[in-house]
Design an enzyme around this catalytic site. Sequence first.
Site, PDB file in Angstrom:
ATOM      1  N   PHE A   1       0.819  -1.180  -0.066  1.00 31.85           N
ATOM      2  CA  PHE A   1      -0.005  -0.155   0.004  1.00 31.85           C
ATOM      3  C   PHE A   1       0.919   1.298   0.002  1.00 31.85           C
ATOM      4  CE2 PHE A   1      -2.389   3.168   2.520  1.00 31.85           C
ATOM      5  CZ  PHE A   1      -3.249   3.642   1.695  1.00 31.85           C
ATOM      6  N   GLY A   2       0.647   2.231  -1.038  1.00 31.64           N
ATOM      7  CA  GLY A   2       1.185   3.522  -1.102  1.00 31.64           C
ATOM      8  C   GLY A   2       0.446   4.564  -0.506  1.00 31.64           C
ATOM      9  N   TYR A   3       0.787   5.414   0.137  1.00 29.84           N
ATOM     10  CA  TYR A   3       0.024   6.521   0.713  1.00 29.84           C
ATOM     11  C   TYR A   3       0.764   7.770   0.613  1.00 29.84           C
ATOM     12  CZ  TYR A   3       2.658   6.029   5.040  1.00 29.84           C
ATOM     13  OH  TYR A   3       3.864   6.024   5.795  1.00 29.84           O
ATOM     14  N   GLY A   4       1.957   7.704   0.009  1.00 38.81           N
ATOM     15  CA  GLY A   4       2.680   8.848  -0.138  1.00 38.81           C
ATOM     16  C   GLY A   4       3.545   8.695  -1.629  1.00 38.81           C
ATOM     17  N   SER A   5       4.671   8.714  -1.782  1.00 38.12           N
ATOM     18  CA  SER A   5       5.180   9.097  -3.104  1.00 38.12           C
ATOM     19  C   SER A   5       5.036   7.504  -3.886  1.00 38.12           C
ATOM     20  CB  SER A   5       6.837   9.279  -2.930  1.00 38.12           C
ATOM     21  OG  SER A   5       7.496   8.177  -2.317  1.00 38.12           O
TER      22      SER A   5
ATOM     23  N   GLU B   1      13.047   3.149   1.600  1.00 42.31           N
ATOM     24  CA  GLU B   1      12.211   3.899   2.441  1.00 42.31           C
ATOM     25  C   GLU B   1      12.691   3.728   4.057  1.00 42.31           C
ATOM     26  OE1 GLU B   1      10.259   5.470   1.386  1.00 42.31           O
ATOM     27  OE2 GLU B   1       9.599   4.517  -0.646  1.00 42.31           O
TER      28      GLU B   1
HETATM   29  C1  BEZ Z   1       4.525   5.592   0.524  1.00 40.96           C
HETATM   30  O1  BEZ Z   1       3.305   5.163   0.507  1.00 40.96           O
HETATM   31  O2  BEZ Z   1       4.712   6.346  -0.607  1.00 40.96           O
HETATM   32  C2  BEZ Z   1       5.634   5.347   1.452  1.00 40.96           C
HETATM   33  C3  BEZ Z   1       5.167   6.169   2.616  1.00 40.96           C
HETATM   34  C4  BEZ Z   1       6.307   5.820   3.521  1.00 40.96           C
HETATM   35  C5  BEZ Z   1       7.339   5.070   3.529  1.00 40.96           C
HETATM   36  C6  BEZ Z   1       7.345   4.304   2.285  1.00 40.96           C
HETATM   37  C7  BEZ Z   1       6.252   4.368   1.210  1.00 40.96           C
END
Ligand code: BEZ
Length: 227
Positions: A13-17, A104
Site C-alpha cells: 500500500f502506497g499513501y505517499g510518493s 524507504e
Molecule cells: C508511500 O506510501 O509512498 C510510502 C510512505 C512511507 C514509506 C514508504 C512508502
Amino acid sequence: MSVHTSDSEFWLFGYGSLIWKPPPHFDRRIPGYVTGYVRRFWQSSQDHRGTPEAPGRVVTLIERSFWETLDDHHTSESDKVWGTAYRIQADKVAEVREYLDIREINGYTIHYTPFFPSDGSDHISTLVYIGTPDNDQFMGPQDPQKLAEHIYRSVGPSGPNMDYLLSLEVALGGLSSESGDEHIKDLANRVRMIERADSDKSHTTDQAIDHKLKRIGSTDEQEETEK
Ligand code: BEZ
C-alpha cells in the site's frame, strides 16, 4: 471489474510518493483506502526531501486512536486514508522488498493493514511502511504555517520537498472523487501562497534594482552634460 486475490500474493500500500512513483515489477495497481489511520506530514526526511543537516518533511500514518489524543491543528473528518495498492510479480517479491527497504528506510517500519479497493471488492492484506511515534524521525503535531514554510525551504536528493507535497496533492486527486485530504490541501495552499509572496518580493526587488540602475544611468548622463 472486481479484484480477486489469493493469500500468496504480495500487495503493497502506497499513501505517499508510491502513489505517483510506483515500485518496480508491479503487475496490478488499484486505488482504494485503509482505515484507522490519519496521514500527516510528521516524518522528518534526511535522505529524500531533505538532508541530515536540514531534514525535510514527508508523510506517515498515525493510528487514529493515538492521533485523537494529540492536539492537532487539522481535523480529519474521514476515517479513510486513500492511496494505491500494488501487486508485485511473484518472482520479484524479494527484489522489490529489498528495493523498498533501501528506498524507504529512515524511520519507517513494516506493518500490515487491510486495504479496501475503491470498486467495493473484498479487502486485501497489504504491507505498508509507517513511521511510528517511537521512531527518531517522528515530529508530531506542527503549526501548519511553519510546516508549510519548512517544506517550501527544504530540498533533498530526490528533489524539492515542495514538489513532493504538490505531487501528492495531484496524485490523490486522481484516485477518486472522495480521495482529497484536508491536511495535504491546506499545506499545498499555504506553500503556493508562500511561493507567490516570494516571487512578488523578488519581482519587487528586481524592479527596485532596475529603477536604481536607471537613476544611476541618468545621473551619469546629467553629469556628462553638466561638465
Ligand atoms: C508511500 O506510501 O509512498 C510510502 C510512505 C512511507 C514509506 C514508504 C512508502
